[in-house]
Design a protein around this motif. Structure first.
Motif, PDB file in Angstrom:
ATOM      1  N   ALA A 142       0.848  -1.189   0.000  1.00  0.00           N
ATOM      2  CA  ALA A 142       0.000   0.000   0.000  1.00  0.00           C
ATOM      3  C   ALA A 142       0.888   1.245   0.000  1.00  0.00           C
ATOM      4  N   HIS A 143       0.575   2.183  -0.885  1.00  0.00           N
ATOM      5  CA  HIS A 143       1.340   3.429  -0.978  1.00  0.00           C
ATOM      6  C   HIS A 143       0.388   4.594  -1.234  1.00  0.00           C
ATOM      7  N   LEU A 144       0.715   5.752  -0.662  1.00  0.00           N
ATOM      8  CA  LEU A 144      -0.047   6.951  -0.999  1.00  0.00           C
ATOM      9  C   LEU A 144       0.165   7.306  -2.466  1.00  0.00           C
ATOM     10  N   ASP A 145       1.407   7.241  -2.916  1.00  0.00           N
ATOM     11  CA  ASP A 145       1.750   7.552  -4.303  1.00  0.00           C
ATOM     12  C   ASP A 145       2.476   6.366  -4.927  1.00  0.00           C
ATOM     13  N   PHE A 146       2.386   6.270  -6.232  1.00  0.00           N
ATOM     14  CA  PHE A 146       3.038   5.167  -6.919  1.00  0.00           C
ATOM     15  C   PHE A 146       4.552   5.270  -6.743  1.00  0.00           C
ATOM     16  N   PRO A 147       5.217   4.197  -6.284  1.00  0.00           N
ATOM     17  CA  PRO A 147       6.677   4.238  -6.068  1.00  0.00           C
ATOM     18  C   PRO A 147       7.420   4.038  -7.385  1.00  0.00           C
ATOM     19  N   HIS A 148       7.657   5.132  -8.096  1.00  0.00           N
ATOM     20  CA  HIS A 148       8.228   5.031  -9.440  1.00  0.00           C
ATOM     21  C   HIS A 148       9.631   4.432  -9.441  1.00  0.00           C
ATOM     22  N   ALA A 149      10.323   4.528  -8.342  1.00  0.00           N
ATOM     23  CA  ALA A 149      11.693   3.995  -8.288  1.00  0.00           C
ATOM     24  C   ALA A 149      11.709   2.562  -7.754  1.00  0.00           C
ATOM     25  N   HIS A 150      10.695   1.788  -8.092  1.00  0.00           N
ATOM     26  CA  HIS A 150      10.596   0.430  -7.532  1.00  0.00           C
ATOM     27  C   HIS A 150      11.667  -0.502  -8.087  1.00  0.00           C
ATOM     28  N   GLY A 151      12.179  -0.261  -9.299  1.00  0.00           N
ATOM     29  CA  GLY A 151      13.245  -1.086  -9.864  1.00  0.00           C
ATOM     30  C   GLY A 151      12.817  -2.500 -10.202  1.00  0.00           C
ATOM     31  N   MET A 152      11.560  -2.722 -10.470  1.00  0.00           N
ATOM     32  CA  MET A 152      11.068  -4.073 -10.763  1.00  0.00           C
ATOM     33  C   MET A 152      10.630  -4.189 -12.220  1.00  0.00           C
ATOM     34  N   ARG A 153      10.681  -5.397 -12.720  1.00  0.00           N
ATOM     35  CA  ARG A 153      10.125  -5.686 -14.036  1.00  0.00           C
ATOM     36  C   ARG A 153       8.613  -5.815 -13.900  1.00  0.00           C
ATOM     37  N   ARG A 154       7.916  -5.348 -14.932  1.00  0.00           N
ATOM     38  CA  ARG A 154       6.459  -5.440 -14.874  1.00  0.00           C
ATOM     39  C   ARG A 154       5.945  -6.386 -15.944  1.00  0.00           C
ATOM     40  N   THR A 155       5.028  -7.227 -15.558  1.00  0.00           N
ATOM     41  CA  THR A 155       4.361  -8.108 -16.505  1.00  0.00           C
ATOM     42  C   THR A 155       2.936  -7.601 -16.717  1.00  0.00           C
TER      43      THR A 155
END
Length: 669
Positions: free
Chosen positions: A288-301
């Protein structure tokens, strides 16, 4: 003149009770503007509660012969007479109610009427505020009771009680004339005297009421804040939170004082939402986050198209059939019945639920991946799914022991990561030596191969588009794949870091949907990307190329950056693509009008509507002005200058100016 009537005239100064229906308005009264209905109501309420506190001053009416008629003119106290007539009309008193009066035949009626209205001094508002407060504290009167006794509304009483609770120090400043009533009203937003006085001490030359309110609420959260809307005022107050209300302006629900409590409630509710998503959808994790964590460093499917089951397809067909039937039956109806409207809603929800099943995540991705549960700027929930943490990635296939370390894949880059190799090309000092090629030789050979690739590619534009599109897509849609051979790297700028809430706008959602649509079509393995791009039809390939290129566009103007040529190019690009920002942006209080000066607001209304409309708004407070401007500009295509696309001639002139400036700079150097 009869002696009887002369003897009936009381001596001047005599106190006498006269029936209400024997009192008349004096033609010699200096007040020509009639009493307002509100004033008469206030008099009536006061008299009903406390009686007439000040005698009416009257003189007898005389006929043409100088004889008394039995009626009396009210020289002073016309408002009290009208109030009693109102009470008689309401059956609170009789029309013959005796009214205590003073006979005055010695003074000129017009003069004493004028004297009554001119020489008296009204109570200072501060005294009135404190008097109301005293009634509430010492006599226990509530706002409704005080309102009834003084003929005003309970809201007015609450306002005056709030003003009476302002710091005595500031009240004295107000008495001395160094604070206006509007400024005092701004201080009354809180009853904390220390805070009031602290803000007063911090005030500079700008003592605008809006500035005072902002300073007093700077540590609070407005009820319109996304966190407050998400949790709800009721839940917040039930948890012990307090709400600060401004009785003098439209505060849209007030200000939440306990920010720590609010954040705790937000975190807890977001956490529950995240748990519900994980439980319902089976993700390995949710955050859960207030704002999207743009620096997550993950690959997205992304989900991939799947066929509906026979059962779901039958249910979808039935729901669509029912929806079409209802639409045909009620297409001429101006207003739908409640049951029909409810049925439409049920069918729409069912169709949306079944259509969503046409896209599904790979079960393996769900087992290894997760989702972010985020709070949108309108207080709603947004769920972003399909993220794979680096630790949960599948291990890459390892090179078999003893194999060629340079590999056997074609398409090597200039670093020699994957060069073409072969036994027949091996050069060794000893013909029987099977050692691999030296690093120096590999670099030499692959450099020549690269030159050949460049020459051939430069003559084949269509293949060049494939190669560039592949390079962009490989880096945009595959995290860390390092599968591109063309040395073009997309530099992506996160616009959410520059414009708060941009992801929640219609344009932001449209871009996210477009990107997700391409992501769903990408091969699961980057090794298949070249074939995917090459096999696309021309229009589709160009669409993917345009999408990947568009993702790298950066026309954001930052105060510390000096790149006038790039921004000039952005203007030319806007002209080339016929950019019309009216389709993506509207002037609202949040997006523009509430964030600029009053002069800018008036300028916008003048340009977008008319100079007359702007002139009518000049005296408004800024908050009201911004809201009014939003309504006026809603039906227009007005844009601030930064969002306008220049015409060709304007662009040509600007280009000449830039070139002249550059030439001058170079000459100066």
């Amino acid at each position: 003149m009869s002696a009887k009537h002369i003897e009936a005239i009381p001596e001047s100064g005599t106190e006498i009770f006269i029936p209400l229906n024997k009192l008349k308005k004096s033609p010699k009264n200096a007040r020509k503007t009639p009493h307002s209905e509100a004033a008469i109501e206030a008099y009536a309420a006061s008299i009903a509660a406390k009686g007439i506190l000040q005698n009416l001053v009257i003189e007898p009416e005389l006929d043409g012969e100088g004889a008394t008629t039995g009626f009396y003119f009210v020289t002073i106290g016309e408002g009290r007479r009208l109030a009693q007539l109102l009470r008689a009309k309401r059956k609170e008193i009789k029309k013959t109610e005796p009214i205590r009066c003073i006979i005055d035949t010695a003074n000129d009626p017009h003069e004493i009427s004028l004297d009554e209205n001119v020489t008296r001094e009204n109570m200072h508002p501060a005294d009135q505020f404190e008097a109301f407060k005293k009634l509430a504290e010492e006599r226990g009167f509530g706002a409704e009771e005080i309102a009834a006794r003084f003929g005003v509304t309970p809201h007015v009483v609450r306002q005056r009680l709030r003003l009476g609770a302002v710091s005595p120090k500031l009240m004295q400043v107000y008495r001395d004339g160094d604070l206006t009533l509007e400024q005092l009203m701004a201080f009354a937003i809180t009853d904390d005297h220390a805070r009031q006085e602290g803000v007063y001490e911090r005030l500079s030359y700008n003592r605008d009421a809006s500035t005072i309110r902002r300073m007093l609420t700077e540590t609070h959260v407005a009820a319109t804040d996304r966190r407050a809307r998400f949790v709800g005022i009721e839940a917040y107050t039930e948890a012990g939170g307090t709400v600060l209300r401004d009785l003098f302006t439209e505060d849209r629900g007030g200000y939440l004082e306990d920010v720590a409590l609010l954040d705790l409630l937000v975190t807890a509710k977001l956490g529950r939402e995240a748990d519900a998503v994980r439980s319902a959808e089976g993700w390995k994790w949710t955050e859960a986050h207030l704002d999207f964590p743009h620096a997550h460093g993950m690959r997205r499917t992304y989900p991939h198209p799947v066929e509906l089951s026979a059962e779901d397809q039958a249910a979808l067909t039935a729901a669509q059939t029912d929806f079409d039937r209802l639409t045909e039956q009620h297409q001429a109806a101006e207003e739908l019945a409640d049951d029909v409207d409810a049925r439409f809603g049920e069918l729409e929800a069912e169709i949306e639920r079944l259509e969503a099943k046409r896209q599904a995540y790979d079960p393996d991705d769900i087992a290894r991946g997760g989702a972010f549960v985020i709070l949108n700027h309108d207080g709603s929930i947004r769920i972003e799914r399909g993220f794979i943490r680096p630790a949960d990635e599948k291990p890459q296939a390892q090179t078999e022991e003893g194999s060629d370390p340079q590999g056997a894949n074609e398409g090597a880059d200039t670093d020699g990561h994957a060069a073409q190799g072969g036994h027949e090309e091996a050069v060794a000092e000893d013909e029987d030596d099977d050692r691999p090629l030296s690093d120096v030789l590999v670099r030499d050979l692959t450099a020549h191969r690269t030159l050949g690739l460049r020459l051939n590619l430069s003559e084949q534009p269509e293949t060049a588009i494939v190669a560039v599109t592949h390079a962009l897509a490989a880096q945009i849609f595959y995290l860390g794949a390092d599968a591109h051979v063309v040395g073009i790297q997309p530099v992506k700028t996160d616009l959410a870091g520059h414009a708060d809430g941009i992801e929640d706008t219609p344009a932001g959602k449209a871009w996210a949907d477009r990107h997700a649509n391409w992501a769903r079509q990408m091969p699961r393995d980057v090794a298949g990307l070249w074939a995917f791009v090459a096999e696309l039809d021309h229009d589709s390939r160009m669409a993917l190329f345009a999408h990947c290129t568009a993702l790298t566009v950066n026309a954001v103007k930052l105060p510390w950056e000096r790149r006038p040529r790039a921004l000039s190019t952005a203007d030319r690009l806007a002209e080339a693509v016929s950019l019309d920002m009216t389709g993506y942006w509207r002037p609202t209080v949040r997006s523009y009008l509430g964030r600029v000066t009053k002069a800018r607001i008036l300028e916008a209304v003048c340009e977008g509507v008319s100079a007359e409309a702007a002139e009518r708004m000049v005296d408004m407070k800024k908050v009201d002005m911004a809201e009014a401007a939003e309504q006026l500009l809603a039906a227009t295509d007005w844009l601030p200058s930064l969002l306008r696309t220049a015409k060709s001639q304007d662009r040509a002139d600007a280009s000449t100016d830039v070139q002249d400036g550059d030439a001058y700079s170079e000459a100066a150097e």
